[in-house]
Design an enzyme around this catalytic site. Structure first.
Site, short mmCIF file in Angstrom:
data_model
loop_
_atom_site.label_atom_id
_atom_site.label_comp_id
_atom_site.label_asym_id
_atom_site.label_seq_id
_atom_site.Cartn_x
_atom_site.Cartn_y
_atom_site.Cartn_z
N ASP A 1 -5.31 -35.52 55.92
CA ASP A 1 -4.34 -36.36 55.20
C ASP A 1 -4.40 -37.75 55.80
O ASP A 1 -3.91 -37.99 56.90
CB ASP A 1 -2.93 -35.77 55.35
CG ASP A 1 -1.91 -36.54 54.53
OD1 ASP A 1 -2.28 -37.56 53.92
OD2 ASP A 1 -0.74 -36.13 54.52
N HIS B 1 -3.38 -34.17 51.83
CA HIS B 1 -1.93 -34.30 51.62
C HIS B 1 -1.37 -33.07 50.93
O HIS B 1 -0.17 -32.84 50.93
CB HIS B 1 -1.68 -35.56 50.79
CG HIS B 1 -0.30 -36.13 50.92
ND1 HIS B 1 0.30 -36.43 52.12
CD2 HIS B 1 0.62 -36.47 49.97
CE1 HIS B 1 1.50 -36.91 51.92
NE2 HIS B 1 1.73 -36.95 50.63
N SER C 1 5.93 -35.25 52.02
CA SER C 1 5.59 -36.66 51.85
C SER C 1 6.85 -37.51 52.06
O SER C 1 7.45 -37.45 53.12
CB SER C 1 4.95 -36.87 50.48
OG SER C 1 4.30 -38.12 50.43
#
Length: 633
Positions: free
Chosen positions: A578, A610, A492
């Protein structure tokens, strides 16, 4: 001959013992403990243990009861009858629940019924997809009905294109009964389309059953209002962030009392994660990050008296208080983790300040493993601040040896890096594979004051990158670190950090791994679903040419503009579902690495979001992770 055989057997035994460390397969056999609540008589804690099954590629759960004073756990089949049902009104007359309702026309066949085989979707605003699902015109709504068989439910948000519970993670904690059973209070962001995507302004609404009217209880606040609870004395309490569009703002504890909203944590330099009232309504217990851990705090509630509001830290140690389960007399039931242990339930005596471990679901597994060693280290940053750095050392660590070392870059942007236990980014597993792990509480982390937390916003490639390099450079001074074998990994924002550091690392690192990372800040702004996030953190849109802050985010702080400086192998991981950091980010990065002629690999999970959640996919993820490190580090 016998002597040789005996020595061989001893050597084999020592080797086997040394190799008895965490593996992906062992990690995915661990039970995952979660508390469901305290029994009605406050004598037992009811909890669930979920066991992943790699063979079935799913998880299975069992339910248990154990005395809050400790003892033997009893498996139960029906747990709801043992708990106070918060969905039943206090007078027992009604039940509140939620259901999904189709409201908006989205599909081609919604507009053109005669074309029922069409699969087109038509949108007039943003929020057309969120987290890992597309908007199909369906919304979560709160209903209530009489507490009797075959009663018909009533929607308290009729015709409204809004969600309560909130998507994607909201549940029945998003709505509660008033103590007099006359009202239902619920959390909702009453914005739709593009307005929804650029705002964090959730409010707490009160629906009156008798009149059918709805009142906004938090109308004056522009940021998040969440987690409504009533105190034992009937005071509405909730968590509040002040600024619209800022998802990581300071989270304060608010109490509505005699027509006033009292902020109990306004003068405290921290942020609240979850809370629970004491039985007498005089204190609130809450969980919050502090110096690289999550701990239990309390704050007194003085009402309108002149008694000072005081926040006090109750627990302390290198562990996380991962959740608050309930209160029973002087005991508060908590879940606890550390980097070597998944969550277990504990009872903490508030008067004696003593711990009692209640569950031991994974103790047998851990007893057979040699665990990693966790060390605190404080590093001086380039702007002369003290930064906590967790250093995780391999099992059977020998300081006279040299170890390959990983710089771990935390995601979440402004989430705390604490003594958490992840089943994917698992420090214990990294260390068990022979790596020293360096995990800095760099700029942006919660638990080091609001100023430290906020410094990362609009400065993604600034001081925080210097913090990363300060951490790895400081630990690399140790003789046990193999300076020629440093790796950099993260997901991320941590993936963004990997991409960015790959362009500025000055040959510090030998290999990189980026999972669902932001590669191109401009295309990220154009495709992510929660636009408020990048709008706040980048300072605006890429077309705002006169906005110096935004232009810095899309140029100087954009990893895509530094690919010509990439010179080391990189593994890129991407989830197909995602929508927070969409697939194009991974595709762009992999294409750039390939066209630059770098050793690179794309690990693509079509059905994951994600996070990698399916057991077999997670095993593949971990095997590929360590395979890549063995190939390149």
């Amino acid at each position: 001959m016998k002597k040789i055989l005996f020595l061989t057997l001893i050597t084999m035994g020592i080797t086997a013992s040394a190799q008895n460390v965490m593996s992906p397969e062992t990690l995915w056999k661990l039970g995952r403990v979660s508390a469901l609540g305290i029994s009605k008589d406050t004598k037992d804690i009811i909890y669930k243990v979920t066991f992943p099954s790699v063979e079935e590629n799913k998880s299975n759960s069992k339910y248990y009861s154990i005395p809050v004073t400790g003892g033997k756990a009893t498996e139960i089949t029906e747990y709801k009858a043992l708990l106070n049902d918060k969905n039943v009104s206090p007078d027992g007359k009604y039940i509140v629940y939620n259901d999904e309702v189709k409201i908006d026309k989205i599909h081609g066949k919604d507009f053109y019924p005669e074309l029922e085989k069409s699969d087109v979707q038509i949108y007039n605003g943003l929020d057309y997809r969120h987290w890992d699902t597309w908007n199909e015109g369906k919304f979560n709504h709160v209903f209530y009905k009489e507490n009797k068989e075959n009663a018909e439910g009533k929607d308290i948000l009729p015709g409204e294109s809004f969600d309560s519970p909130q998507k994607p993670f909201g549940g029945d904690e998003d709505y509660i009964w008033s103590p007099d059973s006359k009202s239902i209070l619920y959390v909702c962001k009453k914005k739709a389309g593009t307005a929804y995507a650029i705002s964090t302004n959730t409010d707490i609404y009160e629906y009156n059953l008798e009149t059918g009217k709805t009142t906004n209880r938090t109308e004056g606040n522009l940021g998040y209002d969440t987690a409504p609870q009533f105190s034992p004395t009937g005071n509405l309490t909730w968590l509040q962030m002040k600024r619209d569009g800022y998802e990581a703002d300071k989270n304060d504890l608010i109490v509505s009392f005699k027509g006033m909203n009292i902020n109990l944590t306004a003068g405290w330099d921290g942020t609240v994660e979850s809370f629970m009232w004491s039985a007498d309504g005089k204190k609130v217990y809450f969980q919050a990050p502090i110096d690289g851990t999550l701990q239990l705090f309390e704050v007194n509630f003085p009402g309108l008296t002149k008694i000072a509001v005081t926040v006090t830290q109750i627990t302390n140690g290198d562990f996380d208080v991962a959740g608050i389960a309930g209160l029973s007399g002087d005991n508060i039931i908590l879940s606890r983790t550390d980097m070597n242990h998944a969550a277990e339930l504990y009872s903490y005596n508030l008067k004696k300040k003593t711990w009692l471990k209640l569950t031991s679901v994974n103790d047998e597994t851990y007893s057979k493993l040699t665990l990693s060693k966790i060390e605190r280290r404080y590093v001086t940053t380039t702007d002369n601040k003290k930064m906590l750095v967790w250093v995780i050392l391999p099992p059977n660590f020998d300081a006279s040896k040299k170890y390959p070392t990983l710089l771990y870059c935390q995601g979440g942007l402004q989430s705390p890096l604490t003594q958490f236990y992840s089943f994917r980014w698992n420090f214990q597993l990294m260390a068990a594979n022979g790596y020293v792990v360096v995990a800095p509480n760099r700029r942006g982390m919660q638990g080091h004051g609001v100023e430290w937390n906020e410094q990362i916003s609009k400065d993604w490639g600034g001081q925080v990158m210097k913090d990363y390099l300060s951490a790895i450079d400081d630990v690399a001074k140790e003789n046990y670190v193999d300076k020629a074998r440093l790796g950099c990994v993260g997901a991320s924002y941590g993936g963004y950090s990997v991409f960015y550091l790959a362009g500025i690392h000055n040959n510090r690192f030998k290999t990189f791994i980026a999972h669902d990372g932001v590669f191109n800040t401009q295309s990220m702004f154009g495709t992510t679903e929660e636009v408020f996030f990048n709008n706040w953190d980048f300072g605006g849109a890429y077309w705002e040419k006169d906005n110096a802050v935004a232009q810095k985010a899309y140029n100087e702080f954009n990893p895509a503009t530094m690919v010509e400086k990439w010179n080391k192998p990189i593994l890129i991981v991407q989830g197909g579902k995602d929508y927070r950091v969409p697939i194009g980010q991974g595709q762009e990065a992999f294409q750039a690495a390939q066209l630059r002629g770098l050793k690179s690999r794309l690990l693509y999970f079509p059905e994951e979001n994600h996070w990698v959640l399916k057991p077999q996919n997670a095993i593949v993820w971990q095997r590929e992770f360590y395979k890549w490190l063995k190939e390149t580090l």
